[in-house]
Design a protein around this motif. Sequence first.
Motif, PDB file in Angstrom:
ATOM      1  N   SER A   1       0.855  -1.187   0.000  1.00 35.75           N
ATOM      2  CA  SER A   1       0.000   0.000   0.000  1.00 35.75           C
ATOM      3  C   SER A   1       0.887   1.231   0.000  1.00 35.75           C
ATOM      4  CB  SER A   1      -0.928   0.002   1.211  1.00 35.75           C
ATOM      5  OG  SER A   1      -0.171   0.040   2.394  1.00 35.75           O
ATOM      6  N   SER A   2       0.385   2.279  -0.608  1.00 32.74           N
ATOM      7  CA  SER A   2       1.178   3.507  -0.645  1.00 32.74           C
ATOM      8  C   SER A   2       1.153   4.157   0.742  1.00 32.74           C
ATOM      9  CB  SER A   2       0.623   4.467  -1.697  1.00 32.74           C
ATOM     10  OG  SER A   2      -0.722   4.757  -1.433  1.00 32.74           O
ATOM     11  N   PRO A   3       2.249   4.813   1.125  1.00 30.14           N
ATOM     12  CA  PRO A   3       2.321   5.423   2.456  1.00 30.14           C
ATOM     13  C   PRO A   3       1.316   6.583   2.575  1.00 30.14           C
ATOM     14  CG  PRO A   3       4.245   6.040   1.159  1.00 30.14           C
ATOM     15  CD  PRO A   3       3.457   5.044   0.350  1.00 30.14           C
ATOM     16  N   VAL A   4       0.796   6.728   3.768  1.00 29.90           N
ATOM     17  CA  VAL A   4      -0.133   7.827   4.043  1.00 29.90           C
ATOM     18  C   VAL A   4       0.699   9.082   4.253  1.00 29.90           C
ATOM     19  CG1 VAL A   4      -1.875   8.686   5.651  1.00 29.90           C
ATOM     20  CG2 VAL A   4      -1.755   6.247   5.124  1.00 29.90           C
ATOM     21  N   PRO A   5       0.359  10.176   3.555  1.00 27.10           N
ATOM     22  CA  PRO A   5       1.155  11.399   3.721  1.00 27.10           C
ATOM     23  C   PRO A   5       1.002  11.966   5.137  1.00 27.10           C
ATOM     24  CG  PRO A   5      -0.763  11.809   2.316  1.00 27.10           C
ATOM     25  CD  PRO A   5      -0.721  10.339   2.614  1.00 27.10           C
ATOM     26  N   ALA A   6       2.070  12.565   5.608  1.00 27.56           N
ATOM     27  CA  ALA A   6       2.063  13.154   6.952  1.00 27.56           C
ATOM     28  C   ALA A   6       1.161  14.382   6.981  1.00 27.56           C
ATOM     29  CB  ALA A   6       3.481  13.551   7.350  1.00 27.56           C
ATOM     30  N   VAL A   7       0.613  14.637   8.135  1.00 32.76           N
ATOM     31  CA  VAL A   7      -0.216  15.822   8.333  1.00 32.76           C
ATOM     32  C   VAL A   7       0.701  17.027   8.485  1.00 32.76           C
ATOM     33  CG1 VAL A   7      -1.872  16.919   9.896  1.00 32.76           C
ATOM     34  CG2 VAL A   7      -2.023  14.480   9.444  1.00 32.76           C
ATOM     35  N   VAL A   8       0.326  18.126   7.847  1.00 33.74           N
ATOM     36  CA  VAL A   8       1.093  19.374   7.944  1.00 33.74           C
ATOM     37  C   VAL A   8       0.174  20.472   8.470  1.00 33.74           C
ATOM     38  CG1 VAL A   8       2.734  18.750   6.114  1.00 33.74           C
ATOM     39  CG2 VAL A   8       0.632  19.955   5.522  1.00 33.74           C
ATOM     40  N   PRO A   9       0.738  21.540   9.047  1.00 34.77           N
ATOM     41  CA  PRO A   9      -0.093  22.594   9.649  1.00 34.77           C
ATOM     42  C   PRO A   9      -1.109  23.225   8.695  1.00 34.77           C
ATOM     43  CG  PRO A   9       2.158  22.853  10.358  1.00 34.77           C
ATOM     44  CD  PRO A   9       2.159  21.772   9.307  1.00 34.77           C
ATOM     45  N   SER A  10      -0.859  23.209   7.411  1.00 34.90           N
ATOM     46  CA  SER A  10      -1.793  23.837   6.475  1.00 34.90           C
ATOM     47  C   SER A  10      -2.957  22.928   6.087  1.00 34.90           C
ATOM     48  CB  SER A  10      -1.052  24.290   5.221  1.00 34.90           C
ATOM     49  OG  SER A  10      -0.459  23.164   4.581  1.00 34.90           O
ATOM     50  N   ASP A  11      -2.966  21.666   6.556  1.00 32.49           N
ATOM     51  CA  ASP A  11      -4.072  20.751   6.256  1.00 32.49           C
ATOM     52  C   ASP A  11      -5.358  21.258   6.902  1.00 32.49           C
ATOM     53  OD1 ASP A  11      -2.492  19.037   4.806  1.00 32.49           O
ATOM     54  OD2 ASP A  11      -2.283  17.553   6.392  1.00 32.49           O
ATOM     55  N   LYS A  12      -6.470  20.959   6.247  1.00 35.83           N
ATOM     56  CA  LYS A  12      -7.775  21.361   6.772  1.00 35.83           C
ATOM     57  C   LYS A  12      -8.614  20.113   6.959  1.00 35.83           C
ATOM     58  CE  LYS A  12      -7.551  25.859   4.743  1.00 35.83           C
ATOM     59  NZ  LYS A  12      -8.041  26.822   3.817  1.00 35.83           N
ATOM     60  N   PHE A  13      -9.288  20.057   8.113  1.00 35.28           N
ATOM     61  CA  PHE A  13     -10.147  18.926   8.442  1.00 35.28           C
ATOM     62  C   PHE A  13     -11.530  19.450   8.807  1.00 35.28           C
ATOM     63  CE2 PHE A  13      -5.862  17.522   9.424  1.00 35.28           C
ATOM     64  CZ  PHE A  13      -5.823  16.267   8.837  1.00 35.28           C
ATOM     65  N   SER A  14     -12.541  18.676   8.499  1.00 38.14           N
ATOM     66  CA  SER A  14     -13.901  19.041   8.899  1.00 38.14           C
ATOM     67  C   SER A  14     -14.078  18.697  10.383  1.00 38.14           C
ATOM     68  CB  SER A  14     -14.928  18.281   8.063  1.00 38.14           C
ATOM     69  OG  SER A  14     -14.914  16.907   8.410  1.00 38.14           O
ATOM     70  N   ILE A  15     -15.122  19.240  10.960  1.00 33.21           N
ATOM     71  CA  ILE A  15     -15.435  18.947  12.367  1.00 33.21           C
ATOM     72  C   ILE A  15     -15.648  17.447  12.552  1.00 33.21           C
ATOM     73  CG2 ILE A  15     -17.114  19.317  14.229  1.00 33.21           C
ATOM     74  CD1 ILE A  15     -15.421  21.777  13.667  1.00 33.21           C
ATOM     75  N   SER A  16     -16.363  16.827  11.617  1.00 36.23           N
ATOM     76  CA  SER A  16     -16.630  15.389  11.760  1.00 36.23           C
ATOM     77  C   SER A  16     -15.345  14.569  11.624  1.00 36.23           C
ATOM     78  CB  SER A  16     -17.692  14.918  10.767  1.00 36.23           C
ATOM     79  OG  SER A  16     -17.299  15.180   9.446  1.00 36.23           O
ATOM     80  N   GLU A  17     -14.419  14.997  10.767  1.00 36.87           N
ATOM     81  CA  GLU A  17     -13.134  14.294  10.661  1.00 36.87           C
ATOM     82  C   GLU A  17     -12.339  14.408  11.956  1.00 36.87           C
ATOM     83  OE1 GLU A  17     -11.821  14.517   5.991  1.00 36.87           O
ATOM     84  OE2 GLU A  17     -11.795  16.394   7.135  1.00 36.87           O
ATOM     85  N   LEU A  18     -12.278  15.623  12.515  1.00 36.59           N
ATOM     86  CA  LEU A  18     -11.546  15.811  13.771  1.00 36.59           C
ATOM     87  C   LEU A  18     -12.176  15.015  14.906  1.00 36.59           C
ATOM     88  CD1 LEU A  18     -10.733  19.622  13.645  1.00 36.59           C
ATOM     89  CD2 LEU A  18      -9.111  17.732  13.566  1.00 36.59           C
ATOM     90  N   ALA A  19     -13.498  15.027  14.969  1.00 32.57           N
ATOM     91  CA  ALA A  19     -14.185  14.266  16.012  1.00 32.57           C
ATOM     92  C   ALA A  19     -13.850  12.780  15.878  1.00 32.57           C
ATOM     93  CB  ALA A  19     -15.696  14.490  15.924  1.00 32.57           C
ATOM     94  N   GLY A  20     -13.841  12.286  14.646  1.00 30.22           N
ATOM     95  CA  GLY A  20     -13.506  10.877  14.410  1.00 30.22           C
ATOM     96  C   GLY A  20     -12.074  10.543  14.787  1.00 30.22           C
ATOM     97  N   ILE A  21     -11.151  11.430  14.488  1.00 34.77           N
ATOM     98  CA  ILE A  21      -9.732  11.208  14.805  1.00 34.77           C
ATOM     99  C   ILE A  21      -9.547  11.043  16.312  1.00 34.77           C
ATOM    100  CG2 ILE A  21      -7.467  12.353  14.902  1.00 34.77           C
ATOM    101  CD1 ILE A  21      -8.187  13.578  12.115  1.00 34.77           C
ATOM    102  N   PHE A  22     -10.228  11.898  17.090  1.00 32.04           N
ATOM    103  CA  PHE A  22     -10.051  11.882  18.541  1.00 32.04           C
ATOM    104  C   PHE A  22     -11.093  11.058  19.282  1.00 32.04           C
ATOM    105  CE2 PHE A  22      -7.829  15.767  17.204  1.00 32.04           C
ATOM    106  CZ  PHE A  22      -6.568  15.478  17.716  1.00 32.04           C
TER     107      PHE A  22
END
Length: 114
Positions: free
Chosen positions: A6-27
Motif C-alpha cells: 500500500s502507498s504510504p499515508v502522507p504526513a499531516v502538515v499545519p496547512s491541512d484542513k479537516f472538517s469537524i466530523s473528521e476531527l471528532a472521528g480522529i479523537f
Amino acid sequence: MGKKQSSPVPAVVPSDKFSISELAGIFGFPVSALVDAINRNRQAVKKPYYSIPDLAARWNCSRATVYNVLRESESKLFNMSRKGRGKGKWNVPAAVVERIEQSRMEPIPESVAG
C-alpha cells in the motif's frame, strides 16, 4: 503471489484542513461534543481589540455597564469613528481588558457565601 504494497499515508502538515466530523472521528469524540467545545472556547481566543458589545457579552452585562467600567479604569481606548461624527466606535485593546479583569478579581466575601 506477494502482498500488494500500500502507498504510504502522507504526513499531516499545519496547512491541512479537516472538517469537524473528521476531527471528532480522529479523537473519538461525538461531533456534538466537539462543536460544543469549540463554541465554548471561541471566547478564549485572543483578539487584539474588543468592541463594546464584545465586552458586554464577555462580562455578561449591559453596554452601559461596560462604558462605566471603562471610564473607571481611565484607560486609553482606540476610537474608530471619524472626528466629530457620532459618539464613537470604541475598540478596547486586549491588554486593557486583561488589566481591568485582573484588577477587579477578588474573593467572594464570607457574608455573601452563606
